[in-house]
Design an enzyme around this catalytic site. Structure first.
Site, short mmCIF file in Angstrom:
data_model
loop_
_atom_site.label_atom_id
_atom_site.label_comp_id
_atom_site.label_asym_id
_atom_site.label_seq_id
_atom_site.Cartn_x
_atom_site.Cartn_y
_atom_site.Cartn_z
N ASP A 35 -10.37 -24.58 -1.89
CA ASP A 35 -11.25 -24.36 -0.74
C ASP A 35 -11.91 -22.99 -0.85
O ASP A 35 -11.23 -21.96 -0.84
CB ASP A 35 -10.41 -24.44 0.55
CG ASP A 35 -11.24 -24.57 1.80
OD1 ASP A 35 -12.43 -24.20 1.77
OD2 ASP A 35 -10.71 -25.00 2.83
N ASP A 36 -13.24 -22.97 -0.98
CA ASP A 36 -13.99 -21.71 -0.99
C ASP A 36 -13.73 -20.86 -2.23
O ASP A 36 -13.51 -19.65 -2.12
CB ASP A 36 -13.65 -20.86 0.25
CG ASP A 36 -14.37 -21.29 1.51
OD1 ASP A 36 -14.87 -22.42 1.54
OD2 ASP A 36 -14.40 -20.51 2.48
N CYS A 75 -17.35 -26.84 4.14
CA CYS A 75 -16.14 -27.64 3.90
C CYS A 75 -16.29 -29.12 4.26
O CYS A 75 -16.14 -29.99 3.40
CB CYS A 75 -14.98 -27.04 4.69
SG CYS A 75 -14.52 -25.38 4.15
N ASP A 237 -14.33 -27.22 -3.19
CA ASP A 237 -15.34 -27.88 -2.37
C ASP A 237 -16.69 -27.17 -2.43
O ASP A 237 -17.73 -27.79 -2.28
CB ASP A 237 -14.86 -28.05 -0.92
CG ASP A 237 -14.48 -26.74 -0.23
OD1 ASP A 237 -14.45 -25.69 -0.90
OD2 ASP A 237 -14.19 -26.79 0.98
#
Length: 558
Positions: A35-36, A75, A237
């Site tokens: 994530d990120d 996201c 993502d």
């Protein structure tokens, strides 16, 4: 709508009634999603200072992809595209925190129909559950860490083909202050120069912590004997740099896939693909017909070592609404094998052409344009010569034909996607979490504009729009949907509904600021804790998900 999903559903079911769910020798799928995390923040992608040995080892055992893109650098939108094989406008999640359309088919439908269990472990951030109907769901521990024990138990006991999606919350913030890193330890990325953000040491620590989680997952896969018959894919993502926009650091993501006996170890690919291609590739691998209406395409041949062109163009969008630092600044991008074209529909160059009759809406359109004063209406980049978009070629006559080619293709794609930018002058998206006209720790709104937007100011969409502005509050009447009784001693309100239904209950103050929102399924009453409220007047709003009826009541806190 560009296709009839219902007719496709019937054909899909008939196909599996005829063929049956033959499970013998079907490969399993494990997809690990960070994530990120920027593509360049891995050792395997050239960062010597970040700690990613688990991913680096996975890359040495499989194929590393260099030209992979998310369809949106946020996201919920990116995940919804991955799990449906559809771009954002088609699936409906074109901004963060939004649901996809209720008639969309997802990975759970396709793979369950093929005899698979489809399991999500960790972060979800996709909805509704009717579309994403996981065979099992293991939520994160303390809303932060992977449920490793549940994953281990599942792998120990599963007895049929499975697709296990492991969605980490890391390295997404919050970023710890107590870390193994200082600013001097941070690798200078080519698009950041010498500047190092204060949060970067904590970001590196989160990457290191996530590496430990990935190591444990890979060890579980080996311990339970799934290495040889499992395609293991890893991605993020979107990037943290360029998040929310359409720049290369935000949209370009890592992708590593290991599949022993099928993918040559230590191989790399320059094939241009999108994360929406993962689902159709999984379907192709197990000999399931890929629906024509799916935006994603299979890159199975690439995995087998063949050189192929999967897409002539790939696409990305940005809305920048319903996020913490929200603004009216939509963008669309298209890239081919070499060139990338961007159109920023509310740049300062064109903002005056976006104004309509509503002065309050115009004010937020102007604010959005001024938030990005140096961003032009159009951008064109040669990514072979300029991979980090420093030299905008839009005014260079040498590239006029290329600009026209990409602009024409982008507009055709937008039409195919039913993009609202082609039908609305400058649309405002109804917020589900972060309104444009409400003050928050991230968003500052002048007193003249605070709570001035009403439901009618937003474009109609497939999800509930139940915001309240000041003009709405002045017209609040008795509700015919529910009633309120108060217990001031226990500090709660009891809401009694006239029918058993699924409801969304929202609490506002008289400035129209949303204080609480919660969804309830199949209830006829509920309570709201009012202990945290100061004395004053509040509005309780209830929305019936069945009848689409919105009713409001005033409540006075004594």
């Amino acid at each position: 709508m560009k296709f009839q999903r219902l007719s496709h559903l019937m054909l899909f079911l008939v196909f599996f009634q005829i063929t049956g769910a033959q499970e013998t020798n079907k490969p399993n799928f494990i997809f690990y999603l960070a994530d990120d995390q920027d593509q360049l923040d891995y050792g395997a992608y050239g960062n010597p200072k970040v700690h990613t040995p688990a991913l680096d080892k996975l890359a040495s055992e499989g194929m590393l992809f260099k030209k992979v893109y998310a369809g949106q650098a946020i996201c919920a939108s990116s995940r919804s595209q991955i799990f449906t094989g559809l771009y954002a406008m088609e699936n409906g999640c074109m901004a963060n925190h939004l649901p996809v359309k209720s008639d969309v088919l997802s990975i759970t439908y396709y793979l369950k129909s093929a005899g698979y269990e489809v399991v999500l472990a960790g972060k979800s951030h996709v909805k509704p559950s009717s579309v994403f109907s996981w065979s099992k769901y293991f939520p994160p521990i303390n809303q932060r860490y992977l449920p490793l024990e549940s994953i281990d138990t599942y792998l120990e006991n599963v007895n049929k083909p499975f697709c296990l999606i492991i969605a980490s919350d890391l390295p997404h913030g919050p970023y710890p202050s107590d870390t193994d890193y200082t600013k001097e330890d941070i690798y200078q990325l080519p698009y950041n120069g010498t500047w190092v953000a204060n949060w970067k040491p904590g970001y590196y620590q989160n990457i290191k912590d996530d590496n430990m989680q990935l190591e444990q997952v890979l060890e579980m896969v080996d311990n339970h004997g799934f290495r040889d018959n499992t395609l293991f894919a890893y991605s993020s993502d979107h990037g943290i740099t360029g998040k929310y926009g359409v720049s290369e650091p935000g949209l370009r993501v890592p992708l590593v896939i290991r599949w022993p006996g099928n993918i040559v170890p230590q191989s790399t690919s320059e094939t241009l693909i999108s994360l929406i291609d993962l689902l159709p590739t999984f379907l192709d691998i197990i000999d399931v017909n890929i629906p024509e209406e799916m935006d994603g395409k299979s890159f199975y041949n690439t995995l087998k070592g063949e050189i192929e062109i999967v897409h002539k163009y790939i696409y990305g969008i940005s809305t920048r609404q319903n996020i913490q630092k929200c603004a009216v600044f939509p963008s669309r991008m298209i890239r081919g094998q070499q060139f990338k074209f961007i159109r920023n529909y509310n740049s300062v160059d064109v903002v005056e052409s976006n104004y309509g009759a509503n002065s309050n809406v115009n004010a937020f359109i102007e604010i959005g344009a001024n938030r990005f004063p140096s961003v032009p209406y159009e951008e064109l980049y040669d990514l072979n010569a300029d991979p980090y978009e420093n030299d905008n070629l839009i005014s260079n006559s040498t590239y006029q034909n290329k600009k026209e080619e990409l602009a024409t293709a982008l507009e055709a794609w937008m039409q195919d996607q039913n993009d609202f930018l082609l039908t609305h002058k400058m649309p405002l998206l109804c917020p589900t979490l972060h309104p444009l006209d409400k003050n928050s720790q991230w968003n500052t709104v002048s007193s003249e504009l605070e709570s001035t937007l009403t439901t009618n100011d937003y474009i109609s969409q497939h999800y509930n729009c139940s915001v309240l502005g000041l003009s709405d509050l002045n017209t609040v009447k008795n509700s015919n949907l529910f009633s309120i009784s108060e217990n001031p001693i226990k500090n709660w309100l009891q809401l009694k509904f006239n029918t058993v239904d699924a409801y969304r209950v929202t609490l506002y103050n008289l400035k129209g600021q949303q204080l609480l929102q919660k969804d309830y399924n199949k209830i006829d009453n509920t309570t709201i804790n009012t202990r945290f409220l100061k004395r004053g007047v509040y509005i309780v709003s209830s929305y019936s998900k069945n009848t689409k009826q919105l009713s409001n009541l005033k409540f006075i806190k004594q």
